[in-house]
Motif scaffolding. Sequence first.
Motif, mmCIF file in Angstrom:
data_model
loop_
_atom_site.group_PDB
_atom_site.id
_atom_site.type_symbol
_atom_site.label_atom_id
_atom_site.label_comp_id
_atom_site.label_asym_id
_atom_site.label_seq_id
_atom_site.Cartn_x
_atom_site.Cartn_y
_atom_site.Cartn_z
ATOM 1 N N TRP A 1 32.761 -11.481 12.200
ATOM 2 C CA TRP A 1 32.005 -10.641 13.121
ATOM 3 C C TRP A 1 31.875 -11.341 14.468
ATOM 4 N N ARG A 2 31.705 -10.541 15.505
ATOM 5 C CA ARG A 2 31.567 -11.085 16.863
ATOM 6 C C ARG A 2 30.165 -11.599 17.153
ATOM 7 N N SER A 3 29.212 -11.256 16.323
ATOM 8 C CA SER A 3 27.827 -11.672 16.553
ATOM 9 C C SER A 3 27.073 -11.641 15.236
ATOM 10 N N ALA A 4 25.938 -12.371 15.198
ATOM 11 C CA ALA A 4 25.077 -12.308 14.018
ATOM 12 C C ALA A 4 24.493 -10.910 13.861
ATOM 13 N N THR A 5 24.226 -10.237 14.988
ATOM 14 C CA THR A 5 23.653 -8.889 14.923
ATOM 15 C C THR A 5 24.572 -7.933 14.171
ATOM 16 N N SER A 6 25.859 -7.929 14.500
ATOM 17 C CA SER A 6 26.784 -7.020 13.819
ATOM 18 C C SER A 6 26.924 -7.382 12.345
ATOM 19 N N PHE A 7 26.820 -8.680 12.023
ATOM 20 C CA PHE A 7 26.818 -9.088 10.613
ATOM 21 C C PHE A 7 25.587 -8.547 9.906
ATOM 22 N N MET B 1 0.831 -1.216 0.000
ATOM 23 C CA MET B 1 0.000 0.000 0.000
ATOM 24 C C MET B 1 0.858 1.255 0.000
ATOM 25 N N LEU B 2 1.855 1.293 0.877
ATOM 26 C CA LEU B 2 2.704 2.482 0.972
ATOM 27 C C LEU B 2 3.599 2.625 -0.250
ATOM 28 N N ALA B 3 4.134 1.500 -0.744
ATOM 29 C CA ALA B 3 5.005 1.560 -1.915
ATOM 30 C C ALA B 3 4.243 2.072 -3.132
ATOM 31 N N THR B 4 2.993 1.630 -3.270
ATOM 32 C CA THR B 4 2.179 2.080 -4.398
ATOM 33 C C THR B 4 1.825 3.557 -4.271
ATOM 34 N N ALA B 5 1.413 3.959 -3.062
ATOM 35 C CA ALA B 5 0.991 5.347 -2.848
ATOM 36 C C ALA B 5 2.143 6.324 -3.031
ATOM 37 N N TRP B 6 3.332 5.938 -2.594
ATOM 38 C CA TRP B 6 4.478 6.848 -2.623
ATOM 39 C C TRP B 6 5.440 6.563 -3.771
ATOM 40 N N LYS B 7 5.046 5.583 -4.628
ATOM 41 C CA LYS B 7 5.884 5.203 -5.775
ATOM 42 C C LYS B 7 7.304 4.870 -5.326
ATOM 43 N N ARG B 8 7.364 4.021 -4.295
ATOM 44 C CA ARG B 8 8.651 3.589 -3.755
ATOM 45 C C ARG B 8 8.858 2.105 -4.023
ATOM 46 N N ARG B 9 10.104 1.694 -4.048
ATOM 47 C CA ARG B 9 10.446 0.292 -4.216
ATOM 48 C C ARG B 9 10.130 -0.481 -2.937
ATOM 49 N N CYS B 10 9.620 -1.692 -3.082
ATOM 50 C CA CYS B 10 9.228 -2.506 -1.931
ATOM 51 C C CYS B 10 10.159 -3.704 -1.830
ATOM 52 N N ARG B 11 10.844 -3.851 -0.686
ATOM 53 C CA ARG B 11 11.742 -4.982 -0.475
ATOM 54 C C ARG B 11 11.435 -5.622 0.872
ATOM 55 N N LEU B 12 11.480 -6.939 0.903
ATOM 56 C CA LEU B 12 11.221 -7.701 2.118
ATOM 57 C C LEU B 12 12.498 -8.433 2.498
ATOM 58 N N PHE B 13 12.967 -8.235 3.743
ATOM 59 C CA PHE B 13 14.203 -8.858 4.203
ATOM 60 C C PHE B 13 13.876 -10.046 5.108
ATOM 61 N N LEU B 14 14.347 -11.226 4.730
ATOM 62 C CA LEU B 14 14.194 -12.434 5.535
ATOM 63 C C LEU B 14 15.511 -12.655 6.277
ATOM 64 N N LEU B 15 15.507 -12.451 7.594
ATOM 65 C CA LEU B 15 16.739 -12.522 8.372
ATOM 66 C C LEU B 15 16.997 -13.903 8.957
ATOM 67 N N SER B 16 15.979 -14.718 9.114
ATOM 68 C CA SER B 16 16.136 -16.010 9.774
ATOM 69 C C SER B 16 17.089 -16.910 8.998
ATOM 70 N N PRO B 17 18.122 -17.457 9.659
ATOM 71 C CA PRO B 17 19.028 -18.387 8.976
ATOM 72 C C PRO B 17 18.436 -19.775 8.825
ATOM 73 N N GLY C 1 14.357 -6.572 17.934
ATOM 74 C CA GLY C 1 15.497 -6.643 18.830
ATOM 75 C C GLY C 1 16.802 -6.281 18.144
ATOM 76 N N LEU C 2 16.859 -6.473 16.826
ATOM 77 C CA LEU C 2 18.040 -6.098 16.053
ATOM 78 C C LEU C 2 18.022 -4.616 15.676
ATOM 79 N N LEU C 3 16.871 -4.162 15.191
ATOM 80 C CA LEU C 3 16.801 -2.829 14.591
ATOM 81 C C LEU C 3 16.744 -1.707 15.614
ATOM 82 N N GLY C 4 16.414 -2.027 16.869
ATOM 83 C CA GLY C 4 16.330 -0.976 17.873
ATOM 84 C C GLY C 4 17.645 -0.251 18.089
#
Length: 578
Positions: A144-150, A11-27, A175-178
Motif C-alpha cells: 500500500w502507498r500509505s498506512a491509511t489505505s492499509f 450500553m448500545l451493544a446491550t440495548a440493541w443486542k449487537r456485537r461490540c468490537r474495539l479496534f486498536l489502530l496504533s502500531p 482523521g482516518l475515518l472521515g
Amino acid sequence: MTKIMLARTSMLATAWKRRCRLFLLSPAESLDVFKDRLSAGGHLTSEAEIRSPWEDVITWTDRALRSLVGDHLQDPRSVEDTLEFGGDRVAERFNAKGKALQTDHFRSDGTVAASYRRDMKVRGELGGARLTLFDRRGRVSGEWRSATSFYYSWLDEVIGRRPTYLFSDSHFAGGLLGKYRNPSATTIQTIHSPHLQRRSDPLGPLTKNKIGLFKDLDGFDLVATLTQRHLDDLTAAGIAGPNVSVVPNPQAPMEHLAPNQHERARGITMARLDKVKRLEHAIRAVAATTSEATLDIYGRGPEEDFLQGVIDELGVGDRVRLRGFDKNASHQLKTAGFSLLTSSAEGQPLAILESMAVGCPPVAYDMRYGPSDMIQNRVNGYLVPERDVEAVAEAIDELIRMDTDQYAAMSTAAVARASDYSPETVTNRWADALTDAQSRRSKENPATVAANLNSLQVDNERVVFTIEVLLPPGEFERVTAMALTWMARKQPIYGRVFAEPQMTPRGLMFAAEVASKRLFEASEDFTDFYLDVWVDGRRNRNRLAAPTDVSTLPIVVGDLEAYPTKYGSLSLRPLRGE
C-alpha cells in the motif's frame, strides 16, 4: 476517554443486542499491553472483542493475508528493505531527530509480517510511504502507498457485509475515518474536547491537533458533540454541517442519601492535577470563604507539589487536603455538601453529573464546555463566571448558609437533572441520530458542481463573495445547503459561511458575507476558498474558481490580496510589498 467510550459502546451493544468490537489502530502499542492497561483501570468488559490490524497480520494465515488487497504494485526491493529481527515483535529505524522512518512487525518465529517505510523518496528523510505485508515464506503478500489505505483494506475485510456502526473518539482515528467509505459501515465521530485556541472566541483559530479532523467532518455520517453550547460554537463558525447532532454521555442513576445527611461544608473535587484543571483556583476559593468550608481533592498529576505549596502558602492545610488517587473517590460525593469544578476547558465533565446524581450540588466555572448545559444557576447548583475566584467563594458560602429546605430543593433538583442523562434516554438519542445518519448515506451520489467567483466586495468590516454556481440540469431541487469555505495552508484556520442560493436571470447565484477579521486570522499564510454544496444531504466540495477576467485581480483585502492561482482558483496571500 477510554472509559467513556467503552461504557457507551457496551450500553448500545446491550440495548440493541449487537456485537461490540474495539479496534486498536496504533502500531506503537501491542494488543496485550493495551488489554492489560484497560484491565488495570477496570475498563475492560467481557462483551468487548478487541482487534488490531497489526496483531492480525502477525497471526493470520497466508491465505487470510491475501484477502487484503493492496493499492500499489509490488516493489521487488521490499524484501531487501526489512529490518533484522532482534527478538522483539517490533523493530524501528529513526532519523537524527528521533522520527521513525521505518517500523517492522515480526512473528514469534522471527519472520517479518509487515514493514512500514516513511522515507521512500529519499532514504533517511521523511517523505513518501510504502507499507508491505509478507507471508511466512518471506514473499510479498500485499503493498500500500500509505498506512491509511492499509487500514481501509483491513476494515473492509473485518467488517465485511455486516451492518456496522463505526465510532471514532479521537482526532487520530477520525482523521482516518472521515474519508472511509464502506456501504456496510455508518461512520460516527464524537467530539469530546474543545476545539478553539482562544476559548473565548468561537470564530478564532482551531487547535492544531483538530484541524485535519474538522476539515473532513462532513465526511462522517454522524458527528456528535456532547453539549449544545459546543454545537452552537461550531455552528457560529460554519463548521457544523447537517450531520452534526448533540448526543451527551450517559449517567446511570446512583443511590443517594437524603439532603439532610450531606455534610454541607465539605466539598469534593475529582480531577487530574494539571494546569487545565486549574485547581489553584479551587484552593484559593475555599481559602477565601467566610464559612467553615473544606475541600478534599482526589487525583494525581504533575501539579501535585505546586498545589501543596499553594495550600501551605495560604495556611489552609486543615481545610484543603490532597487525597491522591482513589478509584472509589466518587463515593465521597454521597455525603459531601458540594463539588467544585474550576477547569479552563472540558468536554462534558462527568464529575458534575456524578455529583448531581447523588444530590451533591456542583459549583462550577461557566467554561467551554459542559457546565452551562447541565447546571441551572441557583436551582440545581451554581454556575460562576470563569476565573472569578471570589464568585466561587461567595457561591460556596451561600450554599453552606442556605436553610435546610433550600438546600434540599437544590439537592433534589440536581438528582432530577442527572436523570435526564440516563442510559435509556441517551440510547434513544443515539437511535434517533443514527437513523438520520443512515437516511443521509442512503442517498445517491452528489451531482457534479462547479463554482466561479463573480465579484468580490471589500470594506473595513466585511468581504462579500458573489458566486456563480453551475449544476447539471434539474439538480437544483436536490441541493439542501451551500457554504463558502476557506482554509489556510499551514495555520489551523478553517471557517465557513452558509447562505441560501438564489436563481437569477444570470443563473444560480450564491452570496456569502464574511467578517474581515476572520480572514485576517491567516494574515501570514495563504488561504484557499471552496464552495461546499450538499446534494441530498451529502457534501460536495469544489475549489472556487477566480473570475475569468483576471484583470479584476488582485483585490486588496486589508493586509491580504485575493489572486488567481496558476490553476485559476481563488486564494488569499499576504500583501506583497512594492
